[in-house]
Design a protein around this motif. Structure first.
Motif, short mmCIF file in Angstrom:
data_model
loop_
_atom_site.label_atom_id
_atom_site.label_comp_id
_atom_site.label_asym_id
_atom_site.label_seq_id
_atom_site.Cartn_x
_atom_site.Cartn_y
_atom_site.Cartn_z
N LEU A 271 0.83 -1.20 0.00
CA LEU A 271 0.00 0.00 0.00
C LEU A 271 0.87 1.25 0.00
CD1 LEU A 271 -2.90 1.11 0.17
CD2 LEU A 271 -2.68 1.02 2.65
N SER A 272 1.90 1.25 0.83
CA SER A 272 2.80 2.39 0.93
C SER A 272 3.54 2.61 -0.40
CB SER A 272 3.81 2.15 2.05
OG SER A 272 4.73 3.19 2.12
N GLU A 273 3.98 1.53 -1.01
CA GLU A 273 4.68 1.63 -2.29
C GLU A 273 3.74 2.17 -3.37
OE1 GLU A 273 7.92 1.32 -4.96
OE2 GLU A 273 7.78 1.38 -2.78
N GLY A 274 2.49 1.76 -3.33
CA GLY A 274 1.51 2.28 -4.29
C GLY A 274 1.30 3.77 -4.11
N ARG A 275 1.24 4.22 -2.86
CA ARG A 275 1.08 5.66 -2.59
C ARG A 275 2.31 6.43 -3.07
NH1 ARG A 275 -1.20 4.95 3.45
NH2 ARG A 275 -3.36 4.53 2.92
N ARG A 276 3.51 5.86 -2.82
CA ARG A 276 4.74 6.53 -3.23
C ARG A 276 4.78 6.68 -4.75
NH1 ARG A 276 9.20 5.59 -5.61
NH2 ARG A 276 8.88 3.37 -5.78
N MET A 277 4.41 5.62 -5.45
CA MET A 277 4.44 5.67 -6.92
C MET A 277 3.42 6.68 -7.44
SD MET A 277 5.01 1.64 -7.74
CE MET A 277 4.83 1.81 -9.50
N ALA A 278 2.26 6.75 -6.80
CA ALA A 278 1.24 7.72 -7.22
C ALA A 278 1.74 9.14 -6.99
CB ALA A 278 -0.06 7.47 -6.47
N ALA A 279 2.42 9.37 -5.87
CA ALA A 279 2.95 10.70 -5.57
C ALA A 279 4.04 11.08 -6.57
CB ALA A 279 3.50 10.75 -4.15
N GLU A 280 4.89 10.13 -6.92
CA GLU A 280 5.94 10.41 -7.90
C GLU A 280 5.35 10.72 -9.26
OE1 GLU A 280 8.91 7.39 -8.32
OE2 GLU A 280 9.76 7.79 -6.35
N ALA A 281 4.29 10.00 -9.62
CA ALA A 281 3.67 10.22 -10.92
C ALA A 281 3.05 11.61 -11.01
CB ALA A 281 2.62 9.15 -11.19
N ALA A 282 2.68 12.18 -9.87
CA ALA A 282 2.04 13.49 -9.86
C ALA A 282 3.06 14.62 -10.00
CB ALA A 282 1.26 13.68 -8.56
N VAL A 283 4.35 14.33 -9.84
CA VAL A 283 5.39 15.36 -9.94
C VAL A 283 5.95 15.36 -11.36
CG1 VAL A 283 7.67 16.06 -9.10
CG2 VAL A 283 6.01 15.07 -7.52
N PRO A 284 6.03 16.52 -11.97
CA PRO A 284 6.59 16.58 -13.33
C PRO A 284 8.00 16.00 -13.36
CG PRO A 284 5.57 18.67 -12.76
CD PRO A 284 5.57 17.82 -11.52
N ALA A 285 8.34 15.35 -14.45
CA ALA A 285 9.62 14.63 -14.58
C ALA A 285 10.82 15.54 -14.34
CB ALA A 285 9.71 13.98 -15.95
N GLY A 286 10.77 16.79 -14.75
CA GLY A 286 11.90 17.70 -14.59
C GLY A 286 12.24 18.00 -13.14
N TYR A 287 11.29 17.86 -12.24
CA TYR A 287 11.53 18.18 -10.83
C TYR A 287 11.92 16.95 -10.00
CZ TYR A 287 9.35 22.66 -11.83
OH TYR A 287 9.07 23.88 -12.35
N ARG A 288 11.78 15.76 -10.54
CA ARG A 288 12.00 14.55 -9.74
C ARG A 288 13.40 14.46 -9.18
NH1 ARG A 288 8.53 10.65 -13.49
NH2 ARG A 288 6.52 11.44 -12.82
N ARG A 289 14.41 14.93 -9.92
CA ARG A 289 15.79 14.82 -9.42
C ARG A 289 16.02 15.76 -8.24
NH1 ARG A 289 16.27 17.30 -14.40
NH2 ARG A 289 16.87 19.48 -14.28
N ASP A 290 15.14 16.73 -8.04
CA ASP A 290 15.28 17.67 -6.93
C ASP A 290 14.55 17.22 -5.67
OD1 ASP A 290 16.77 19.38 -8.52
OD2 ASP A 290 14.99 20.44 -9.25
N LEU A 291 13.82 16.14 -5.74
CA LEU A 291 13.06 15.68 -4.59
C LEU A 291 13.97 14.96 -3.60
CD1 LEU A 291 9.84 14.25 -6.26
CD2 LEU A 291 10.15 16.46 -5.15
#
Length: 151
Positions: A112-132
């Protein structure tokens, strides 16, 4: 004692009910387990098989209790294990079941936690992911984001 067909009918009845339903009086449980009622009382005193109780204190055995009585008898008669050893085996098997149940719960939580994490990552634009930067929750930290310059 009941006839073999009576025992089979009682076993069919036992299989049709909830495994933990405390429904059998001691004489019926003894018959189903192929033991004397006094043996069941002794096993109860020793803590090997602890049946449910009525408000008046009468013992009520469940189908699970009857199966455990049969296992105690098998360990004792066929494998030659003494009652102290049987009690330890029962305790360890119970502990293993509890641990397996807990592992199952933790795996479900992780999924469940992994599913939430993946959903949160999908909501962030790709260009910002390296800054998270992941934070351990719960946190009372104030996070200030400043874009990196010079890219």
């Amino acid at each position: 004692m009941t006839s073999p067909t009576g025992r089979a009918a009682a076993q069919d009845f036992a299989g049709a009910m909830a495994e933990d339903a405390p429904v059998f009086v001691i004489s019926v449980a003894a018959e189903l387990a192929g033991m004397h009622a006094q043996t069941l009382r002794q096993y109860d005193r020793l803590g090997l098989v602890s049946p449910g109780r009525t408000q008046g204190g009468g013992r009520r055995y469940s189908p699970r209790d009857v199966a455990l009585l049969r296992e105690v008898q098998r360990l004792s008669q066929e494998d030659g294990v003494n009652l102290a050893g049987i009690k330890r085996i029962i305790e360890l098997e119970s502990r293993v079941e509890a641990l397996q149940s807990r592992v199952h719960e933790l795996l479900e939580e992780l999924e469940l936690s992994e599913g939430r994490r993946m959903a949160a990552e999908a909501a962030v634009p790709a260009g910002y992911r390296r800054d998270l930067v992941p934070l351990r929750a719960p946190s009372s930290a104030l996070v200030v984001w400043r874009p990196r310059t010079g890219r």
